[in-house]
Design a protein around this motif. Structure first.
Motif, PDB file in Angstrom:
ATOM      1  N   TYR A  12      -2.894  71.669   6.560  1.00  0.00           N
ATOM      2  CA  TYR A  12      -3.408  70.168   6.213  1.00  0.00           C
ATOM      3  C   TYR A  12      -2.116  69.677   4.967  1.00  0.00           C
ATOM      4  CZ  TYR A  12      -5.642  66.732   3.594  1.00  0.00           C
ATOM      5  OH  TYR A  12      -5.845  65.528   2.843  1.00  0.00           O
ATOM      6  N   MET A  13      -1.918  68.374   5.292  1.00  0.00           N
ATOM      7  CA  MET A  13      -1.362  67.895   4.200  1.00  0.00           C
ATOM      8  C   MET A  13      -1.581  66.315   4.193  1.00  0.00           C
ATOM      9  SD  MET A  13       2.739  67.420   5.124  1.00  0.00           S
ATOM     10  CE  MET A  13       2.740  69.086   5.152  1.00  0.00           C
ATOM     11  N   SER A  14      -1.416  65.749   2.913  1.00  0.00           N
ATOM     12  CA  SER A  14      -1.639  64.098   2.990  1.00  0.00           C
ATOM     13  C   SER A  14      -0.389  63.512   2.260  1.00  0.00           C
ATOM     14  CB  SER A  14      -2.660  63.917   2.045  1.00  0.00           C
ATOM     15  OG  SER A  14      -2.460  64.396   0.718  1.00  0.00           O
ATOM     16  N   ILE A  15       0.073  62.611   3.125  1.00  0.00           N
ATOM     17  CA  ILE A  15       1.296  61.909   2.571  1.00  0.00           C
ATOM     18  C   ILE A  15       1.085  60.475   2.214  1.00  0.00           C
ATOM     19  CG2 ILE A  15       2.744  63.876   3.878  1.00  0.00           C
ATOM     20  CD1 ILE A  15       3.399  61.626   6.101  1.00  0.00           C
ATOM     21  N   THR A  16       2.187  60.042   1.413  1.00  0.00           N
ATOM     22  CA  THR A  16       1.991  58.518   1.279  1.00  0.00           C
ATOM     23  C   THR A  16       2.730  57.893   2.581  1.00  0.00           C
ATOM     24  OG1 THR A  16       4.371  58.483   0.398  1.00  0.00           O
ATOM     25  CG2 THR A  16       2.447  58.730  -1.157  1.00  0.00           C
ATOM     26  N   HIS A  17       2.604  56.524   2.674  1.00  0.00           N
ATOM     27  CA  HIS A  17       3.152  55.759   3.710  1.00  0.00           C
ATOM     28  C   HIS A  17       4.721  56.022   3.755  1.00  0.00           C
ATOM     29  CE1 HIS A  17       4.643  52.247   5.974  1.00  0.00           C
ATOM     30  NE2 HIS A  17       3.525  52.474   6.538  1.00  0.00           N
ATOM     31  N   GLU A  18       5.367  56.418   2.543  1.00  0.00           N
ATOM     32  CA  GLU A  18       6.688  56.478   2.683  1.00  0.00           C
ATOM     33  C   GLU A  18       7.037  57.989   2.994  1.00  0.00           C
ATOM     34  OE1 GLU A  18       4.862  55.156   0.130  1.00  0.00           O
ATOM     35  OE2 GLU A  18       5.429  53.071   0.805  1.00  0.00           O
ATOM     36  N   GLY A  19       6.330  58.725   3.269  1.00  0.00           N
ATOM     37  CA  GLY A  19       6.414  60.100   3.570  1.00  0.00           C
ATOM     38  C   GLY A  19       6.324  61.149   2.564  1.00  0.00           C
ATOM     39  N   ILE A  20       5.907  60.818   1.229  1.00  0.00           N
ATOM     40  CA  ILE A  20       5.890  61.791   0.136  1.00  0.00           C
ATOM     41  C   ILE A  20       4.711  62.646   0.367  1.00  0.00           C
ATOM     42  CG2 ILE A  20       5.887  62.035  -2.322  1.00  0.00           C
ATOM     43  CD1 ILE A  20       8.555  60.897  -1.252  1.00  0.00           C
ATOM     44  N   PHE A  94      -5.665  56.033   6.045  1.00  0.00           N
ATOM     45  CA  PHE A  94      -6.710  55.401   5.449  1.00  0.00           C
ATOM     46  C   PHE A  94      -6.319  54.838   3.873  1.00  0.00           C
ATOM     47  CE2 PHE A  94      -6.875  59.582   3.215  1.00  0.00           C
ATOM     48  CZ  PHE A  94      -7.581  59.231   2.013  1.00  0.00           C
ATOM     49  N   ILE A  95      -7.229  54.159   3.492  1.00  0.00           N
ATOM     50  CA  ILE A  95      -6.979  53.431   2.013  1.00  0.00           C
ATOM     51  C   ILE A  95      -7.848  54.145   1.174  1.00  0.00           C
ATOM     52  CG2 ILE A  95      -6.989  51.383   0.742  1.00  0.00           C
ATOM     53  CD1 ILE A  95      -4.805  51.605   3.319  1.00  0.00           C
ATOM     54  N   SER A  96      -7.271  54.717  -0.036  1.00  0.00           N
ATOM     55  CA  SER A  96      -8.101  55.111  -0.914  1.00  0.00           C
ATOM     56  C   SER A  96      -7.656  54.443  -2.353  1.00  0.00           C
ATOM     57  CB  SER A  96      -7.712  56.463  -1.113  1.00  0.00           C
ATOM     58  OG  SER A  96      -8.410  57.224  -2.370  1.00  0.00           O
ATOM     59  N   GLU A  97      -8.639  53.682  -2.941  1.00  0.00           N
ATOM     60  CA  GLU A  97      -8.409  52.909  -4.155  1.00  0.00           C
ATOM     61  C   GLU A  97      -7.371  52.091  -3.966  1.00  0.00           C
ATOM     62  OE1 GLU A  97      -8.279  55.802  -7.312  1.00  0.00           O
ATOM     63  OE2 GLU A  97     -10.521  56.277  -7.204  1.00  0.00           O
ATOM     64  N   GLY A  98      -7.209  51.561  -2.798  1.00  0.00           N
ATOM     65  CA  GLY A  98      -6.104  50.521  -2.698  1.00  0.00           C
ATOM     66  C   GLY A  98      -4.884  51.245  -2.347  1.00  0.00           C
ATOM     67  N   VAL A  99      -4.586  52.475  -2.080  1.00  0.00           N
ATOM     68  CA  VAL A  99      -3.332  53.018  -1.921  1.00  0.00           C
ATOM     69  C   VAL A  99      -3.463  53.633  -0.528  1.00  0.00           C
ATOM     70  CG1 VAL A  99      -1.809  55.100  -2.340  1.00  0.00           C
ATOM     71  CG2 VAL A  99      -3.001  53.696  -4.379  1.00  0.00           C
ATOM     72  N   GLU A 100      -2.424  53.734   0.204  1.00  0.00           N
ATOM     73  CA  GLU A 100      -2.438  53.912   1.711  1.00  0.00           C
ATOM     74  C   GLU A 100      -1.963  55.462   1.886  1.00  0.00           C
ATOM     75  OE1 GLU A 100       0.295  53.187   5.544  1.00  0.00           O
ATOM     76  OE2 GLU A 100      -0.267  51.436   4.463  1.00  0.00           O
ATOM     77  N   ILE A 101      -2.891  56.071   2.132  1.00  0.00           N
ATOM     78  CA  ILE A 101      -2.780  57.787   2.369  1.00  0.00           C
ATOM     79  C   ILE A 101      -2.758  57.989   3.906  1.00  0.00           C
ATOM     80  CG2 ILE A 101      -3.289  60.153   1.749  1.00  0.00           C
ATOM     81  CD1 ILE A 101      -2.462  58.370  -0.670  1.00  0.00           C
TER      82      ILE A 101
END
Length: 330
Positions: A12-20, A94-101
């Motif tokens: 499992y991993m979570s990344i930003t929309h940019e792939g970080i 999904f959106i968490s506190e206005g940030v796309e994850i």
């Protein structure tokens, strides 16, 4: 990270929309021979081959942008020794506190099926092509440019599809599904900030008579022209939508009871005084509700609908706010 998720039987991993990479569980780290420091705040593509980067850009990002999720993307990731490990990747946005994850589940492929073999072979050919001698470089660059062009076309098409999925085809206004989503957002914003908003339900008076007398083509003309009037009377932040049939709805942020009644009356008068070719004249009835602490998306709609019913019952071509119905006589 939750302890159970940290040691889940899959990566499992979570990344930003940019792939970080923002977070990764211990299961994935153990399988791949990495530590948290090796991957967190690094780009996911840092553990991909060139061919896999190409697949990731051509499939993962367009599907995330269009659907908000990706299912069963076959991809190879490099472990700490540089060995290519096959995975099936499922991702959801999904959106968490206005940030796309984007949450990603990674299932390691233990068996090599025919499809995997073919895909590995194709990827190997692509990797070899990137390292061919100088005489093949120009052709390879041309192929890469064509892929980028097709990817841009796909993203543009996906954007258009999203727009079409939220738009009423006849009037060009937003559709009922989009309206419901925005209504829930406004109620959530009100719960957090206390920012008021009002809701209109607008119904064309005697619309069935228009269809029966002049035909559905004229009925469509009436709906389209009325939609144009609603657009011209809407602010940038307002949401105007076709709710169904001859009913329209408007969400009006930062608008209290008095302001909403003034706007609705101006709108009613504009519609009544407009030139309506073929049918001669047209009127509408409007019901209004302004958000209160007791309201949900269901109750505010019900209140606006009740106010609309009162406008109809009291002779049509009028505006009624639910507050007027709830006022008790002295």
């Amino acid at each position: 990270m939750d302890e159970r998720l940290k040691y889940a039987p899959c990566g499992y991993m979570s990344i930003t929309h940019e792939g970080i990479i923002m977070d990764v569980n211990q299961t994935f780290l153990d399988k791949m021979g990495y530590t948290q420091a090796d991957l967190v705040h690094k780009h996911l593509e840092s553990i991909m081959t060139i061919a896999n980067k190409l697949i990731f850009h051509s499939y993962f990002y367009p599907f995330i942008n269009l659907n908000g999720q990706v299912e069963e993307l076959f991809i190879n990731l490099k472990d700490s020794s540089g060995q290519s490990i096959p995975y099936l990747l499922n991702g959801k946005q999904f959106i968490s506190e206005g940030v796309e994850i984007i949450d990603c589940i990674l299932m390691q492929m233990g068996n090599r099926i025919d499809y995997e073999l073919e895909l590995r072979s194709a990827k190997k050919q692509i990797e070899e092509a990137y390292w061919e001698k100088d005489q093949a470089l120009e052709k390879l660059q041309q192929i890469h440019m064509e892929i980028e062009k097709k990817q841009a076309e796909l993203v543009e098409m996906n954007t258009l599809l999203v727009e079409l999925s939220t738009t009423d085809k006849l009037t060009g206004l937003k559709n009922r599904r989009f309206f419901q989503e925005k209504l829930e957002e406004q109620i959530a914003l009100y719960s957090k900030t206390g920012q008021p908003f009002s809701l209109f339900i607008l119904d064309i008076d005697h619309f069935k008579k228009v269809n029966d007398t002049y035909g559905h083509q004229t009925g469509d003309y009436v709906l389209e022209k009325l939609a144009g009037i609603l657009k011209s009377h809407s602010r940038k932040e307002d949401i105007a939508a076709r709710y169904g049939g001859e009913e329209f709805v408007l969400i009006l942020p930062n608008m209290d009871v008095l302001e909403s009644k003034i706007l609705a009356e101006n709108l009613r008068q504009t519609i009544a005084s407009s030139a309506w070719e073929i049918i001669g004249s047209l009127t509408v009835s409007i019901g209004i509700a302004t958000i209160t602490p007791q309201d949900s998306n269901t109750s505010i709609l019900k209140n606006a609908d009740q106010a609309l019913y009162a406008s109809k019952a009291n002779g049509r071509n009028r505006v009624t706010h639910i507050m007027n119905l709830n006022e008790k006589p002295l």
